[in-house]
Design a protein around this motif. Structure first.
Motif, PDB file in Angstrom:
ATOM      1  N   LYS A  44       0.831  -1.193   0.000  1.00 37.38           N
ATOM      2  CA  LYS A  44       0.000   0.000   0.000  1.00 37.38           C
ATOM      3  C   LYS A  44       0.872   1.251   0.000  1.00 37.38           C
ATOM      4  O   LYS A  44       2.093   1.195   0.180  1.00 37.38           O
ATOM      5  N   ALA A  45       0.238   2.376  -0.171  1.00 39.27           N
ATOM      6  CA  ALA A  45       0.959   3.642  -0.271  1.00 39.27           C
ATOM      7  C   ALA A  45       1.709   3.990   1.006  1.00 39.27           C
ATOM      8  O   ALA A  45       2.718   4.705   0.986  1.00 39.27           O
ATOM      9  N   ASP A  46       1.220   3.505   2.158  1.00 39.11           N
ATOM     10  CA  ASP A  46       1.871   3.817   3.428  1.00 39.11           C
ATOM     11  C   ASP A  46       3.020   2.865   3.754  1.00 39.11           C
ATOM     12  O   ASP A  46       3.606   2.932   4.835  1.00 39.11           O
ATOM     13  N   GLY A  47       3.356   1.950   2.836  1.00 44.57           N
ATOM     14  CA  GLY A  47       4.468   1.039   3.046  1.00 44.57           C
ATOM     15  C   GLY A  47       4.084  -0.297   3.634  1.00 44.57           C
ATOM     16  O   GLY A  47       4.894  -1.218   3.680  1.00 44.57           O
ATOM     17  N   THR A  48       2.847  -0.428   4.108  1.00 43.75           N
ATOM     18  CA  THR A  48       2.397  -1.713   4.635  1.00 43.75           C
ATOM     19  C   THR A  48       2.018  -2.652   3.491  1.00 43.75           C
ATOM     20  O   THR A  48       1.812  -2.209   2.363  1.00 43.75           O
ATOM     21  N   VAL A  49       1.927  -3.925   3.796  1.00 41.32           N
ATOM     22  CA  VAL A  49       1.518  -4.919   2.809  1.00 41.32           C
ATOM     23  C   VAL A  49       0.171  -5.494   3.234  1.00 41.32           C
ATOM     24  O   VAL A  49       0.016  -5.967   4.364  1.00 41.32           O
ATOM     25  N   GLU A  50      -0.797  -5.419   2.350  1.00 39.20           N
ATOM     26  CA  GLU A  50      -2.121  -5.987   2.628  1.00 39.20           C
ATOM     27  C   GLU A  50      -2.225  -7.355   1.974  1.00 39.20           C
ATOM     28  O   GLU A  50      -2.027  -7.495   0.770  1.00 39.20           O
ATOM     29  N   LEU A  51      -2.534  -8.345   2.778  1.00 37.83           N
ATOM     30  CA  LEU A  51      -2.638  -9.721   2.323  1.00 37.83           C
ATOM     31  C   LEU A  51      -4.097 -10.177   2.399  1.00 37.83           C
ATOM     32  O   LEU A  51      -4.843  -9.760   3.288  1.00 37.83           O
ATOM     33  N   SER A  52      -4.498 -11.016   1.474  1.00 34.68           N
ATOM     34  CA  SER A  52      -5.826 -11.625   1.517  1.00 34.68           C
ATOM     35  C   SER A  52      -5.692 -13.045   0.984  1.00 34.68           C
ATOM     36  O   SER A  52      -4.758 -13.371   0.255  1.00 34.68           O
ATOM     37  N   VAL A  95      -2.938  -7.008   7.496  1.00 34.28           N
ATOM     38  CA  VAL A  95      -2.034  -5.945   7.054  1.00 34.28           C
ATOM     39  C   VAL A  95      -0.731  -6.057   7.832  1.00 34.28           C
ATOM     40  O   VAL A  95      -0.727  -5.978   9.074  1.00 34.28           O
ATOM     41  N   HIS A  96       0.357  -6.253   7.116  1.00 28.56           N
ATOM     42  CA  HIS A  96       1.681  -6.358   7.723  1.00 28.56           C
ATOM     43  C   HIS A  96       2.310  -4.971   7.771  1.00 28.56           C
ATOM     44  O   HIS A  96       2.552  -4.352   6.732  1.00 28.56           O
ATOM     45  N   THR A  97       2.570  -4.487   8.989  1.00 24.73           N
ATOM     46  CA  THR A  97       3.108  -3.136   9.155  1.00 24.73           C
ATOM     47  C   THR A  97       4.632  -3.099   9.249  1.00 24.73           C
ATOM     48  O   THR A  97       5.235  -2.067   9.006  1.00 24.73           O
ATOM     49  N   GLY A  98       5.247  -4.218   9.617  1.00 23.79           N
ATOM     50  CA  GLY A  98       6.702  -4.210   9.800  1.00 23.79           C
ATOM     51  C   GLY A  98       7.454  -4.661   8.568  1.00 23.79           C
ATOM     52  O   GLY A  98       8.353  -5.499   8.634  1.00 23.79           O
ATOM     53  N   VAL A  99       7.129  -4.097   7.423  1.00 26.04           N
ATOM     54  CA  VAL A  99       7.711  -4.528   6.155  1.00 26.04           C
ATOM     55  C   VAL A  99       9.120  -3.965   5.994  1.00 26.04           C
ATOM     56  O   VAL A  99       9.343  -2.771   6.202  1.00 26.04           O
ATOM     57  N   LYS A 100      10.047  -4.824   5.614  1.00 23.47           N
ATOM     58  CA  LYS A 100      11.422  -4.391   5.395  1.00 23.47           C
ATOM     59  C   LYS A 100      11.687  -4.191   3.905  1.00 23.47           C
ATOM     60  O   LYS A 100      11.083  -4.847   3.065  1.00 23.47           O
ATOM     61  N   GLU A 101      12.605  -3.281   3.610  1.00 19.32           N
ATOM     62  CA  GLU A 101      12.966  -3.017   2.216  1.00 19.32           C
ATOM     63  C   GLU A 101      13.590  -4.264   1.600  1.00 19.32           C
ATOM     64  O   GLU A 101      14.367  -4.972   2.237  1.00 19.32           O
ATOM     65  N   GLY A 102      13.222  -4.543   0.366  1.00 17.07           N
ATOM     66  CA  GLY A 102      13.721  -5.720  -0.321  1.00 17.07           C
ATOM     67  C   GLY A 102      12.627  -6.754  -0.502  1.00 17.07           C
ATOM     68  O   GLY A 102      11.440  -6.434  -0.442  1.00 17.07           O
ATOM     69  N   LYS A 103      13.003  -7.998  -0.700  1.00 16.00           N
ATOM     70  CA  LYS A 103      12.030  -9.047  -0.972  1.00 16.00           C
ATOM     71  C   LYS A 103      11.416  -9.570   0.321  1.00 16.00           C
ATOM     72  O   LYS A 103      12.121  -9.875   1.280  1.00 16.00           O
ATOM     73  N   ASN A 104      10.091  -9.668   0.328  1.00 15.99           N
ATOM     74  CA  ASN A 104       9.337 -10.208   1.449  1.00 15.99           C
ATOM     75  C   ASN A 104       8.495 -11.379   0.934  1.00 15.99           C
ATOM     76  O   ASN A 104       7.739 -11.221  -0.024  1.00 15.99           O
ATOM     77  N   TYR A 105       8.649 -12.542   1.575  1.00 12.39           N
ATOM     78  CA  TYR A 105       7.954 -13.747   1.156  1.00 12.39           C
ATOM     79  C   TYR A 105       6.813 -14.040   2.142  1.00 12.39           C
ATOM     80  O   TYR A 105       7.026 -14.051   3.359  1.00 12.39           O
ATOM     81  N   TYR A 106       5.617 -14.269   1.602  1.00 15.70           N
ATOM     82  CA  TYR A 106       4.440 -14.488   2.445  1.00 15.70           C
ATOM     83  C   TYR A 106       3.751 -15.798   2.066  1.00 15.70           C
ATOM     84  O   TYR A 106       3.752 -16.204   0.906  1.00 15.70           O
ATOM     85  N   ARG A 107       3.110 -16.394   3.068  1.00 15.27           N
ATOM     86  CA  ARG A 107       2.398 -17.649   2.853  1.00 15.27           C
ATOM     87  C   ARG A 107       1.348 -17.820   3.949  1.00 15.27           C
ATOM     88  O   ARG A 107       1.538 -17.329   5.064  1.00 15.27           O
ATOM     89  N   ILE A 122       3.842 -15.886  -2.075  1.00 19.04           N
ATOM     90  CA  ILE A 122       3.966 -14.690  -2.902  1.00 19.04           C
ATOM     91  C   ILE A 122       5.198 -13.910  -2.469  1.00 19.04           C
ATOM     92  O   ILE A 122       5.596 -13.957  -1.311  1.00 19.04           O
ATOM     93  N   THR A 123       5.806 -13.246  -3.415  1.00 19.77           N
ATOM     94  CA  THR A 123       6.978 -12.427  -3.160  1.00 19.77           C
ATOM     95  C   THR A 123       6.648 -10.982  -3.489  1.00 19.77           C
ATOM     96  O   THR A 123       6.258 -10.675  -4.619  1.00 19.77           O
ATOM     97  N   ILE A 124       6.797 -10.111  -2.518  1.00 20.90           N
ATOM     98  CA  ILE A 124       6.537  -8.690  -2.721  1.00 20.90           C
ATOM     99  C   ILE A 124       7.814  -7.920  -2.423  1.00 20.90           C
ATOM    100  O   ILE A 124       8.395  -8.056  -1.352  1.00 20.90           O
ATOM    101  N   GLU A 125       8.271  -7.156  -3.405  1.00 24.57           N
ATOM    102  CA  GLU A 125       9.479  -6.355  -3.218  1.00 24.57           C
ATOM    103  C   GLU A 125       9.081  -4.994  -2.683  1.00 24.57           C
ATOM    104  O   GLU A 125       8.334  -4.256  -3.310  1.00 24.57           O
ATOM    105  N   SER A 126       9.587  -4.680  -1.510  1.00 27.37           N
ATOM    106  CA  SER A 126       9.246  -3.425  -0.846  1.00 27.37           C
ATOM    107  C   SER A 126      10.277  -2.359  -1.171  1.00 27.37           C
ATOM    108  O   SER A 126      11.475  -2.601  -1.134  1.00 27.37           O
ATOM    109  N   ASP A 127       9.799  -1.194  -1.486  1.00 27.30           N
ATOM    110  CA  ASP A 127      10.647  -0.040  -1.755  1.00 27.30           C
ATOM    111  C   ASP A 127      10.414   0.967  -0.650  1.00 27.30           C
ATOM    112  O   ASP A 127       9.309   1.463  -0.456  1.00 27.30           O
TER     113      ASP A 127
END
Length: 425
Positions: A44-52, A95-107, A122-127
């Motif tokens: 998301k725009a605030d840097g968090t990752v929303e998972l469903s 919603v994952h709030t502690g996202v680190k820059e780089g690749k984040n793997y979720y399951r 899923i792999t989400i690259e955080s900027d």
């Protein structure tokens, strides 16, 4: 726009890692199944990752484990831990709030009564800069300020239960009253904080919390309409105090009839354990980092500083860094090939060794086998022998099962008993 970079299929893995003379074997491997749920997500725009994820269809549901890693491309539970444990089968977002820059793997790993089912990764690259605008998906429920209900909550006469009552929702589109409770969130709401009860009839405006938590209980009732509108009541906070070392009631709802109830309550009353999402989960295996923290905290060795250089698999931001640093400096742990292995399950022998080392006891020479499956020449024999003499462990049918993973209930028992035993000089 940030994109999901990769979706990988599940592969079965058996992790075998050596620590001292003990072998780590995953005794609860995840399994592929057509029932495994499918995860998707975005940043998301605030840097968090929303998972469903899709809903688990089955009658043996126990919970969803949201698993995350920045290093393991196909993370699994319990090897890689988890972000949150969700016991409502209908809660399909996080919603994952502690996202680190780089690749984040979720399951998502679904726990059932007999197995653990892990779906796709899923792999989400955080900027960290997030200069690009990203798509935002609306919450499943939308807040409606016109929905107003008033909550009252009081303890019963013997201070063991909470009686909740609220004003009736007068419109004809009620889907649920969701009764919400949190020990940490001062303004809880559904679904983020789950729920402890649900009423689906407008006239049912009362609920009894049979197992309030020791300490703070923040209560709220949320109205959910058939159009998925949400309106929540005021918050009522009640505290259930302690009598001596023991609470009036259970700290953990899942320990009501468990044999280790008193041991878990003792540790909770001393602030050594807080549980997981309000539950103690007594039969869950204990990670090495979790065991180290429980034991060190029991003997007030929390640690003040973090030296991430002590172990190659420990980072400055890790929650266990200070306590692991303290344990290393005190000579309680040494690691294996420079690694702490914090996300590996700990064996019974290793847990006993850490506990006895933390106590600082002087130990007698071992002249006989402490148990039929513990040879007196084994590296852990002196610790098991000493623990047996103290009454911390008794074994089963003459055996100790040193390589078996220790459960949270078992560890709570030996720590609780150990606190009542004087350190030998």
């Amino acid at each position: 726009m940030k994109k999901i970079l990769a979706i990988s299929t599940f592969s079965l893995a058996l992790f075998l890692n050596m620590m001292s003379a003990s072998a780590y074997v995953d005794t609860n491997p995840d399994e592929t199944s057509g029932d495994a749920v499918t995860i998707s997500g975005f940043q998301k725009a605030d840097g968090t990752v929303e998972l469903s994820w899709t809903k688990y269809i089955g009658t043996d549901f126990s919970g969803y484990k949201v698993v995350h890693s920045t290093t393991v491309q196909e993370p699994v539970y319990p090897d890689n831990g988890y972000l949150t444990y969700i016991t409502d089968v209908n809660t399909l977002k996080y919603v994952h709030t502690g996202v680190k820059e780089g690749k984040n793997y979720y399951r998502i790993c679904t726990l059932t009564s007999s197995s653990t089912l892990c779906g796709n990764t899923i792999t989400i690259e955080s900027d960290a800069s997030l200069e690009e605008e990203v798509e935002v998906v609306a919450d499943e429920y939308s807040d409606d300020p016109s929905i107003e209900i008033t909550l009252t909550a009081v303890k019963n006469e013997d201070n063991t239960k909470t009686n909740l009552n609220w004003s009736k929702y007068e419109e004809g589109d009620l889907k649920w009253y969701k009764i919400v409770r949190s020990a940490t969130n001062k303004v809880p709401y559904y679904p983020n904080d789950g729920y402890i009860g649900v009423n689906s009839y407008a006239n049912e405006t009362s609920f009894v919390d049979e197992e309030p938590l020791g300490g703070t209980n923040n209560y709220r009732v949320c109205v959910i309409t058939t159009a998925n509108k949400r309106g929540c009541s005021n918050v009522v906070t009640l505290n259930f105090q302690l009598v001596g070392e023991m609470p009036f009631t259970n700290y953990f709802p899942d320990m009501k009839d468990h044999w280790a109830r008193e041991y878990a309550n003792v540790l909770a009353s001393k602030g050594i354990v807080k549980g997981i999402d309000g539950q103690f989960m007594p039969d869950r295996n204990v990670l090495r980092s979790e065991a180290l923290k429980m034991i060190m905290y029991a003997y007030e060795h929390e640690g003040d500083n973090c030296d991430a250089s002590l172990f190659t698999d420990m980072k400055a931001g890790d929650w266990f860094c200070t306590v692991a640093t303290k344990a290393k400096i005190m000579g309680i742990i040494a690691g294996s090939d420079g690694k702490l292995l914090p996300t590996r399950n700990i064996t019974r022998a290793e847990a006993v060794k850490i506990l006895i080392e933390t106590r600082g006891d002087k130990m007698a020479m071992v002249s006989v086998n402490p148990f039929t499956d513990v040879n007196k020449d084994a590296w852990y024999a002196k610790y098991v022998y000493h623990a047996k003499r103290l009454g911390l462990v008794t074994g089963m049918d003459g055996k100790f099962y040193p390589d078996k993973y220790i459960t949270r209930a078992e560890l709570a028992k030996i720590i609780s008993i150990s606190l009542d035993k004087e350190v030998s000089e």
